[in-house]
Write a protein that holds these residues in place. Structure first.
Motif, PDB file in Angstrom:
ATOM      1  N   CYS A 245       0.827  -1.203   0.000  1.00 32.56           N
ATOM      2  CA  CYS A 245       0.000   0.000   0.000  1.00 32.56           C
ATOM      3  C   CYS A 245       0.865   1.258   0.000  1.00 32.56           C
ATOM      4  CB  CYS A 245      -0.929  -0.005   1.212  1.00 32.56           C
ATOM      5  SG  CYS A 245      -1.826   1.544   1.469  1.00 32.56           S
ATOM      6  N   TYR A 246       1.827   1.318   0.907  1.00 34.54           N
ATOM      7  CA  TYR A 246       2.614   2.535   1.077  1.00 34.54           C
ATOM      8  C   TYR A 246       3.539   2.810  -0.110  1.00 34.54           C
ATOM      9  CZ  TYR A 246       1.031   1.955   5.887  1.00 34.54           C
ATOM     10  OH  TYR A 246       0.263   1.791   7.014  1.00 34.54           O
ATOM     11  N   ASN A 247       3.914   1.773  -0.852  1.00 30.12           N
ATOM     12  CA  ASN A 247       4.869   1.941  -1.950  1.00 30.12           C
ATOM     13  C   ASN A 247       4.249   1.774  -3.327  1.00 30.12           C
ATOM     14  OD1 ASN A 247       7.662   2.127  -0.554  1.00 30.12           O
ATOM     15  ND2 ASN A 247       6.669   0.420   0.471  1.00 30.12           N
ATOM     16  N   SER A 248       2.941   1.655  -3.375  1.00 33.48           N
ATOM     17  CA  SER A 248       2.287   1.419  -4.659  1.00 33.48           C
ATOM     18  C   SER A 248       2.240   2.684  -5.504  1.00 33.48           C
ATOM     19  CB  SER A 248       0.853   0.917  -4.437  1.00 33.48           C
ATOM     20  OG  SER A 248       0.181   0.769  -5.671  1.00 33.48           O
ATOM     21  N   ASP A 249       2.354   2.512  -6.823  1.00 35.62           N
ATOM     22  CA  ASP A 249       2.203   3.616  -7.761  1.00 35.62           C
ATOM     23  C   ASP A 249       0.731   3.894  -8.059  1.00 35.62           C
ATOM     24  OD1 ASP A 249       4.944   3.957  -8.030  1.00 35.62           O
ATOM     25  OD2 ASP A 249       5.077   2.464  -9.621  1.00 35.62           O
ATOM     26  N   GLU A 250      -0.142   2.986  -7.621  1.00 32.62           N
ATOM     27  CA  GLU A 250      -1.558   3.116  -7.926  1.00 32.62           C
ATOM     28  C   GLU A 250      -2.218   4.057  -6.918  1.00 32.62           C
ATOM     29  OE1 GLU A 250      -3.618  -0.483  -8.598  1.00 32.62           O
ATOM     30  OE2 GLU A 250      -1.999  -1.399  -9.748  1.00 32.62           O
ATOM     31  N   LYS A 251      -2.706   5.199  -7.414  1.00 30.90           N
ATOM     32  CA  LYS A 251      -3.290   6.206  -6.542  1.00 30.90           C
ATOM     33  C   LYS A 251      -4.535   5.674  -5.837  1.00 30.90           C
ATOM     34  CE  LYS A 251      -1.569  10.086  -9.272  1.00 30.90           C
ATOM     35  NZ  LYS A 251      -1.934  11.279 -10.067  1.00 30.90           N
ATOM     36  N   ALA A 252      -5.203   4.699  -6.458  1.00 31.50           N
ATOM     37  CA  ALA A 252      -6.437   4.181  -5.876  1.00 31.50           C
ATOM     38  C   ALA A 252      -6.174   3.351  -4.625  1.00 31.50           C
ATOM     39  CB  ALA A 252      -7.195   3.339  -6.907  1.00 31.50           C
ATOM     40  N   LEU A 253      -4.932   2.908  -4.456  1.00 30.63           N
ATOM     41  CA  LEU A 253      -4.601   2.051  -3.319  1.00 30.63           C
ATOM     42  C   LEU A 253      -4.209   2.935  -2.139  1.00 30.63           C
ATOM     43  CD1 LEU A 253      -4.423  -0.957  -2.645  1.00 30.63           C
ATOM     44  CD2 LEU A 253      -2.007  -0.877  -3.228  1.00 30.63           C
ATOM     45  N   THR A 254      -5.205   3.382  -1.386  1.00 29.68           N
ATOM     46  CA  THR A 254      -4.967   4.332  -0.302  1.00 29.68           C
ATOM     47  C   THR A 254      -5.015   3.689   1.073  1.00 29.68           C
ATOM     48  OG1 THR A 254      -7.328   4.886  -0.295  1.00 29.68           O
ATOM     49  CG2 THR A 254      -5.877   6.267  -1.638  1.00 29.68           C
ATOM     50  N   THR A 255      -5.513   2.461   1.171  1.00 24.60           N
ATOM     51  CA  THR A 255      -5.550   1.752   2.452  1.00 24.60           C
ATOM     52  C   THR A 255      -4.889   0.392   2.283  1.00 24.60           C
ATOM     53  OG1 THR A 255      -7.744   0.828   1.957  1.00 24.60           O
ATOM     54  CG2 THR A 255      -7.664   2.899   3.189  1.00 24.60           C
ATOM     55  N   ALA A 256      -4.312  -0.106   3.358  1.00 26.28           N
ATOM     56  CA  ALA A 256      -3.606  -1.386   3.303  1.00 26.28           C
ATOM     57  C   ALA A 256      -4.588  -2.523   3.028  1.00 26.28           C
ATOM     58  CB  ALA A 256      -2.875  -1.636   4.616  1.00 26.28           C
ATOM     59  N   PRO A 257      -4.320  -3.360   2.015  1.00 25.81           N
ATOM     60  CA  PRO A 257      -5.187  -4.499   1.751  1.00 25.81           C
ATOM     61  C   PRO A 257      -5.154  -5.475   2.926  1.00 25.81           C
ATOM     62  CG  PRO A 257      -3.648  -4.104  -0.074  1.00 25.81           C
ATOM     63  CD  PRO A 257      -3.186  -3.296   1.081  1.00 25.81           C
ATOM     64  N   THR A 258      -6.252  -6.160   3.150  1.00 27.61           N
ATOM     65  CA  THR A 258      -6.312  -7.166   4.208  1.00 27.61           C
ATOM     66  C   THR A 258      -6.795  -8.484   3.638  1.00 27.61           C
ATOM     67  OG1 THR A 258      -8.567  -6.492   4.805  1.00 27.61           O
ATOM     68  CG2 THR A 258      -6.749  -5.459   6.017  1.00 27.61           C
ATOM     69  N   LEU A 259      -6.310  -9.565   4.230  1.00 33.38           N
ATOM     70  CA  LEU A 259      -6.734 -10.903   3.827  1.00 33.38           C
ATOM     71  C   LEU A 259      -7.657 -11.470   4.899  1.00 33.38           C
ATOM     72  CD1 LEU A 259      -3.334 -12.412   2.609  1.00 33.38           C
ATOM     73  CD2 LEU A 259      -5.078 -11.234   1.256  1.00 33.38           C
ATOM     74  N   THR A 260      -8.770 -12.031   4.477  1.00 37.08           N
ATOM     75  CA  THR A 260      -9.702 -12.657   5.415  1.00 37.08           C
ATOM     76  C   THR A 260      -9.969 -14.090   4.981  1.00 37.08           C
ATOM     77  OG1 THR A 260     -11.599 -11.793   4.148  1.00 37.08           O
ATOM     78  CG2 THR A 260     -10.818 -10.476   6.015  1.00 37.08           C
ATOM     79  N   PHE A 261     -10.032 -14.967   5.968  1.00 38.13           N
ATOM     80  CA  PHE A 261     -10.270 -16.384   5.705  1.00 38.13           C
ATOM     81  C   PHE A 261     -11.365 -16.896   6.627  1.00 38.13           C
ATOM     82  CE2 PHE A 261      -5.824 -15.478   4.728  1.00 38.13           C
ATOM     83  CZ  PHE A 261      -5.746 -15.908   3.406  1.00 38.13           C
ATOM     84  N   ALA A 262     -12.099 -17.903   6.146  1.00 36.96           N
ATOM     85  CA  ALA A 262     -13.230 -18.441   6.911  1.00 36.96           C
ATOM     86  C   ALA A 262     -12.782 -19.355   8.041  1.00 36.96           C
ATOM     87  CB  ALA A 262     -14.182 -19.185   5.976  1.00 36.96           C
ATOM     88  N   HIS A 263     -11.524 -19.813   7.993  1.00 31.21           N
ATOM     89  CA  HIS A 263     -11.030 -20.732   9.012  1.00 31.21           C
ATOM     90  C   HIS A 263      -9.557 -20.459   9.276  1.00 31.21           C
ATOM     91  CE1 HIS A 263      -9.529 -22.811   5.414  1.00 31.21           C
ATOM     92  NE2 HIS A 263     -10.760 -22.714   4.953  1.00 31.21           N
ATOM     93  N   ASN A 264      -9.024 -21.034  10.336  1.00 30.72           N
ATOM     94  CA  ASN A 264      -7.648 -20.756  10.746  1.00 30.72           C
ATOM     95  C   ASN A 264      -6.605 -21.472   9.902  1.00 30.72           C
ATOM     96  OD1 ASN A 264      -8.471 -19.079  12.856  1.00 30.72           O
ATOM     97  ND2 ASN A 264      -8.712 -20.798  14.264  1.00 30.72           N
ATOM     98  N   THR A 265      -6.938 -22.653   9.388  1.00 31.36           N
ATOM     99  CA  THR A 265      -5.999 -23.425   8.573  1.00 31.36           C
ATOM    100  C   THR A 265      -6.212 -23.101   7.109  1.00 31.36           C
ATOM    101  OG1 THR A 265      -6.030 -25.209  10.208  1.00 31.36           O
ATOM    102  CG2 THR A 265      -5.164 -25.730   8.016  1.00 31.36           C
ATOM    103  N   VAL A 266      -5.224 -22.485   6.475  1.00 30.80           N
ATOM    104  CA  VAL A 266      -5.372 -22.080   5.079  1.00 30.80           C
ATOM    105  C   VAL A 266      -4.294 -22.746   4.229  1.00 30.80           C
ATOM    106  CG1 VAL A 266      -6.441 -19.871   5.629  1.00 30.80           C
ATOM    107  CG2 VAL A 266      -3.964 -20.010   5.437  1.00 30.80           C
ATOM    108  N   SER A 267      -4.639 -23.028   2.994  1.00 31.28           N
ATOM    109  CA  SER A 267      -3.697 -23.617   2.050  1.00 31.28           C
ATOM    110  C   SER A 267      -3.050 -22.515   1.227  1.00 31.28           C
ATOM    111  CB  SER A 267      -4.427 -24.592   1.124  1.00 31.28           C
ATOM    112  OG  SER A 267      -5.343 -23.885   0.288  1.00 31.28           O
ATOM    113  N   GLU A 268      -1.990 -22.874   0.528  1.00 28.80           N
ATOM    114  CA  GLU A 268      -1.329 -21.903  -0.340  1.00 28.80           C
ATOM    115  C   GLU A 268      -2.284 -21.414  -1.425  1.00 28.80           C
ATOM    116  OE1 GLU A 268       2.933 -21.543  -2.734  1.00 28.80           O
ATOM    117  OE2 GLU A 268       2.558 -23.176  -1.319  1.00 28.80           O
ATOM    118  N   GLU A 269      -3.113 -22.314  -1.940  1.00 30.66           N
ATOM    119  CA  GLU A 269      -4.078 -21.948  -2.981  1.00 30.66           C
ATOM    120  C   GLU A 269      -5.085 -20.926  -2.446  1.00 30.66           C
ATOM    121  OE1 GLU A 269      -5.781 -22.072  -6.825  1.00 30.66           O
ATOM    122  OE2 GLU A 269      -3.894 -22.882  -6.045  1.00 30.66           O
TER     123      GLU A 269
END
Length: 208
Positions: free
Chosen positions: A57-81
């Protein structure tokens, strides 16, 4: 070796590097820039990935990216995919390019284009070059389902070219091979000494 201990060792190693550089400069040696240390730490692989996304977010050239992206998952164990699926939804287009490429083929391309970067944001071979961290030290065994090997593969898929150094209690040939296949640049065996960290840092410093 937890992140607090490793952080203290890194700080001591950097101080020693800067002290030696000062002595060299005062003796009329070649001018060597001081190492500016800014540490970011995380206890888990997903935590480290969240830190990287803040850098995106802080180093992006894209002006639209003004907030840090977040990842959300439905469960605690996640795969690489599942992590890749989530990244496709939040990353800037430049960092999505290699997310689903065959990893061994991707690493062959990155090895040809790879150079030491120091936050300049230059582009090499049309690929997005990282603008954030100069180096990453990652434990192989971390709490949660994202270990150091998976984290390294994901970061390489995102276009991160800076050195990624592994730390592990294991230093056997199998572990070193796994680290190399995951896109890591070296393995430091725990407990990591100040001299070993100093040597690793000196290897990844950009040329003066």
């Amino acid at each position: 070796m937890n992140e607090k201990i490793l952080s203290r060792v890194v700080q001591k190693a950097v101080k020693e590097i800067n002290d030696e550089n000062s002595v060299l400069a005062s003796a009329g040696g070649a001018a060597v820039p001081q190492v500016q240390l800014v540490l970011q730490t995380a206890q888990t692989g997903l935590g480290a990935l969240a830190s990287v996304l803040r850098d995106v977010c802080y180093n992006s050239d894209e002006k639209a990216l003004t907030t840090a992206p977040t990842l959300t998952f439905a469960h605690n164990t996640v795969s690489e995919e599942e992590v890749i699926d989530a990244l496709e939804k939040v990353l800037p287009d430049k960092l999505k390019t290699n997310l689903r490429k065959d990893f061994s083929s991707l690493m062959s391309c990155l090895k040809r284009d790879k150079e030491m970067v120091s936050g300049s944001g230059r582009e090499q071979g049309g690929a997005a070059v990282w603008k954030g961290a100069n180096a990453i030290f990652s434990d192989i065994q971390m709490p949660g389902s994202v270990d150091g090997l998976m984290l390294s593969r994901i970061l390489r898929r995102m276009g991160l070219l800076c050195p990624i150094m592994a730390t592990s209690a294991r230093g056997d040939a199998i572990m070193r091979d796994e680290c190399e296949k995951a896109g890591m640049d070296g393995l430091l065996v725990k407990p990591v000494s100040k001299s070993a960290l100093k040597e690793a840092i000196m290897r990844v410093l950009p040329d003066a």
